[in-house]
Motif scaffolding. Structure first.
Motif, PDB file in Angstrom:
ATOM      1  N   GLY A  66      34.295  40.974  27.644  1.00 51.12           N
ATOM      2  CA  GLY A  66      34.390  40.645  29.754  1.00 51.12           C
ATOM      3  C   GLY A  66      35.237  41.352  29.672  1.00 51.12           C
ATOM      4  O   GLY A  66      35.372  41.905  31.342  1.00 51.12           O
ATOM      5  N   LEU A  67      36.794  41.344  29.671  1.00 56.64           N
ATOM      6  CA  LEU A  67      37.655  42.497  29.719  1.00 56.64           C
ATOM      7  C   LEU A  67      37.201  44.072  30.388  1.00 56.64           C
ATOM      8  O   LEU A  67      37.252  44.127  30.913  1.00 56.64           O
ATOM      9  CB  LEU A  67      38.935  42.059  29.210  1.00 56.64           C
ATOM     10  N   ILE A  68      36.964  43.985  28.929  1.00 60.87           N
ATOM     11  CA  ILE A  68      36.241  45.991  28.600  1.00 60.87           C
ATOM     12  C   ILE A  68      34.978  46.260  29.910  1.00 60.87           C
ATOM     13  O   ILE A  68      35.513  46.973  30.415  1.00 60.87           O
ATOM     14  CB  ILE A  68      36.171  46.432  27.431  1.00 60.87           C
ATOM     15  N   GLU A  69      34.311  45.025  30.017  1.00 62.59           N
ATOM     16  CA  GLU A  69      33.091  44.964  30.673  1.00 62.59           C
ATOM     17  C   GLU A  69      33.710  45.064  32.096  1.00 62.59           C
ATOM     18  O   GLU A  69      32.969  45.753  33.021  1.00 62.59           O
ATOM     19  CB  GLU A  69      31.795  43.889  30.362  1.00 62.59           C
ATOM     20  N   GLU A  70      34.755  44.309  32.595  1.00 60.28           N
ATOM     21  CA  GLU A  70      35.158  44.165  34.189  1.00 60.28           C
ATOM     22  C   GLU A  70      35.144  45.480  33.890  1.00 60.28           C
ATOM     23  O   GLU A  70      35.086  46.153  35.567  1.00 60.28           O
ATOM     24  CB  GLU A  70      36.104  42.698  33.602  1.00 60.28           C
ATOM     25  N   LEU A  71      36.432  46.663  33.543  1.00 59.20           N
ATOM     26  CA  LEU A  71      36.457  47.438  33.780  1.00 59.20           C
ATOM     27  C   LEU A  71      35.929  48.530  33.777  1.00 59.20           C
ATOM     28  O   LEU A  71      35.527  49.318  35.481  1.00 59.20           O
ATOM     29  CB  LEU A  71      37.801  48.132  32.720  1.00 59.20           C
ATOM     30  N   ASN A  72      34.888  48.659  33.068  1.00 55.20           N
ATOM     31  CA  ASN A  72      33.898  49.423  33.015  1.00 55.20           C
ATOM     32  C   ASN A  72      32.920  49.388  34.358  1.00 55.20           C
ATOM     33  O   ASN A  72      32.457  50.423  35.103  1.00 55.20           O
ATOM     34  CB  ASN A  72      32.701  49.260  31.901  1.00 55.20           C
ATOM     35  N   GLN A  73      32.945  47.846  35.155  1.00 54.46           N
ATOM     36  CA  GLN A  73      31.896  47.924  36.294  1.00 54.46           C
ATOM     37  C   GLN A  73      33.037  48.085  37.457  1.00 54.46           C
ATOM     38  O   GLN A  73      32.082  48.509  38.476  1.00 54.46           O
ATOM     39  CB  GLN A  73      30.998  46.409  36.706  1.00 54.46           C
ATOM     40  N   THR A  74      33.828  47.473  36.991  1.00 56.78           N
ATOM     41  CA  THR A  74      34.876  48.507  38.837  1.00 56.78           C
ATOM     42  C   THR A  74      35.545  49.441  38.814  1.00 56.78           C
ATOM     43  O   THR A  74      36.552  49.869  39.576  1.00 56.78           O
ATOM     44  CB  THR A  74      35.583  46.950  38.338  1.00 56.78           C
ATOM     45  N   ARG A  75      35.928  50.369  37.505  1.00 62.38           N
ATOM     46  CA  ARG A  75      36.982  51.573  37.455  1.00 62.38           C
ATOM     47  C   ARG A  75      36.165  52.780  36.976  1.00 62.38           C
ATOM     48  O   ARG A  75      35.483  52.417  36.317  1.00 62.38           O
ATOM     49  CB  ARG A  75      38.226  51.445  36.430  1.00 62.38           C
TER      50      ARG A  75
END
Length: 337
Positions: A153-162
Motif C-alpha cells: 500500500g505504501l508503494i502503491e500510494e507513491l505510484n499514484q502520487t509521485r
C-alpha cells in the motif's frame, strides 16, 4: 518439468482453493494426517466435511507446481517459498516444507488489486511516511499481520502520487504493481538478479528514487539494506518481527557482538521511520491492524546508538509530540475513524 496433477487430486484441490474465498480466509494449510485447515482472521479452522490428508495427495500438489530448479532447491533446503497462479484462481504465496519427514504446504491468497495507503485503515503516523524522500523505513510484523499488504500500500500510494522510478527487490515477487504516475520495476532475486548483493551495483548504475526490499534478512542482506539507505534513496524494508523492539534486536543481534556498535551507528544514521503491525479482533468480530510507530529525532538516534532496546516503549510514550504511536494508541485512533 512439473509433474501433472492427477485428475481426482486436481478436482479436490480446486475445491480446497475455493474455500479461501468461501470462508474469507487468508491461508490454506495442507499437512499429512490432518484435515485441511484455513486461517480465518486470527484463528486456524478445519474445513468442514473434509477427509484427512494423505502423503500422495500433498506430494502430487507440490510436485505439480515445481520447476526442475525449484524441485532441486526444495530437495536441498527442505523449504521453498514462491508465488504461483492456478487456472481460474488468484495468485498465491506458496510455502513448501518438510515436517515429521513428510511434505507439507501452505497457500496465502494474494489479492489481485493493490490498495493504496489512502484506502487502507491506518493511523496518521503511518500515512505520513509517504512524505519522506530518503532514508530507511522498516515495516515489521509477524506472519499474517498484514505487513506485506501495508508495504504494498505504501508503494502503491507513491505510484499514484509521485513521478518516480521505484525498484523492488523481492524473494519471491508477491504483489504485481502496474505503473501509474511512477515507473515500477520488480526484480526477482534468484531469477533476475542472483541475490541482494547484486542490488548495490544495480542501484549504482540506475536512476532510482525509491527502493523496496522484501527478502530474507541475514547479516549480509541487512548490511546491504543499510548501505542502500545511505545512497540518498528512500528504502522500504520488510522484516518479520512482532514489535519494534524485536525488529531492532533482530537487525543488530544477527551480527557478531564485535559488530554491534557499528551496526547500531549505521541504523541510527539512516532510520527515518519504524513500523510494527499486528492484527487484533474487535468486539464486532472484525480485524483491526494496530501499529506502533517510531520516528527519528535526537532522542531516537541516541537510543539506537547506545540504549537497551527494551526502552522502546518509553521512547514511544515520550515521542507522542513527534507523532510516535504505541499499539494501544493506534487502536484508539482507529476506533474513531
Amino acid at each position: 518439468m512439473p509433474i501433472a496433477l492427477d485428475s481426482s487430486n486436481e478436482l479436490r484441490f480446486t475445491k480446497l482453493l475455493s474455500t479461501l474465498s468461501e470462508y474469507k480466509a487468508s491461508d490454506l494449510h495442507l499437512t499429512l494426517a490432518a484435515p485441511p485447515n484455513l486461517r480465518i482472521g486470527d484463528k486456524i479452522v478445519s474445513i468442514p466435511n473434509e477427509e484427512i490428508l494423505n502423503n500422495a495427495f500433498i506430494q502430487n500438489i507440490v510436485l505439480s507446481m515445481l520447476s526442475d530448479e525449484q524441485a532441486r532447491q526444495f530437495a536441498l533446503k527442505k523449504s521453498l517459498v514462491f508465488t504461483h497462479s492456478f487456472k481460474g484462481h488468484a495468485r498465491y504465496k506458496v510455502h513448501c516444507y518438510m515436517q515429521n519427514g513428510h511434505i507439507a504446504v501452505s497457500f496465502r491468497y494474494i489479492p489481485d488489486q493493490i490498495l493504496p495507503l489512502s484506502r487502507l485503515m491506518v493511523v496518521k503516523a503511518v500515512r505520513d511516511i509517504t512524505n519522506l524522500q530518503s532514508g530507511l523505513v522498516i515495516v515489521a510484523g509477524d506472519h499474517g499481520s498484514g505487513k506485506s499488504t501495508l508495504l504494498a500500500g505504501l508503494i502503491e500510494e507513491l505510484n499514484q502520487t509521485r513521478q518516480e522510478h521505484i525498484v523492488t527487490f523481492e524473494d519471491p515477487v508477491e504483489h504485481n504493481f502496474v505503473d501509474d504516475k511512477s515507473m515500477i520495476e520488480q526484480i526477482s532475486l534468484g531469477d533476475d538478479l542472483p541475490d541482494l548483493s547484486a542490488a548495490l551495483e544495480f542501484v549504482t548504475h540506475e536512476d532510482v528514487d525509491t527502493i523496496m526490499v522484501s527478502a530474507p534478512l541475514d547479516a549480509a542482506n541487512i548490511r546491504i539494506v543499510l548501505q542502500l539507505a545511505t545512497m540518498g534513496k528512500l528504502v522500504f524494508c520488510e522484516l518479520t518481527a512482532t514489535t519494534l523492539r524485536s525488529a531492532f534486536e533482530r537487525m543488530v543481534n544477527t551480527f557478531n557482538a564485535s559488530e554491534h556498535t557499528a551496526i547500531r551507528e549505521q541504523l541510527a544514521s539512516v532510520l527515518q521511520v519504524g513500523v510494527a503491525v499486528r492484527l487484533r479482533s474487535t468486539a464486532a468480530g472484525t480485524l483491526m491492524q494496530e501499529a506502533e510507530v517510531i520516528k527519528t529525532n535526537p532522542a531516537v538516534v541516541n537510543f539506537l546508538r547506545h540504549d537497551s532496546f527494551d526502552k522502546v516503549a518509553l521512547i514511544l510514550e515520550n515521542g507522542r509530540n513527534d507523532d510516535m504511536v504505541t499499539f494501544e494508541q493506534s487502536a484508539r485512533e482507529l476506533q474513531t475513524m
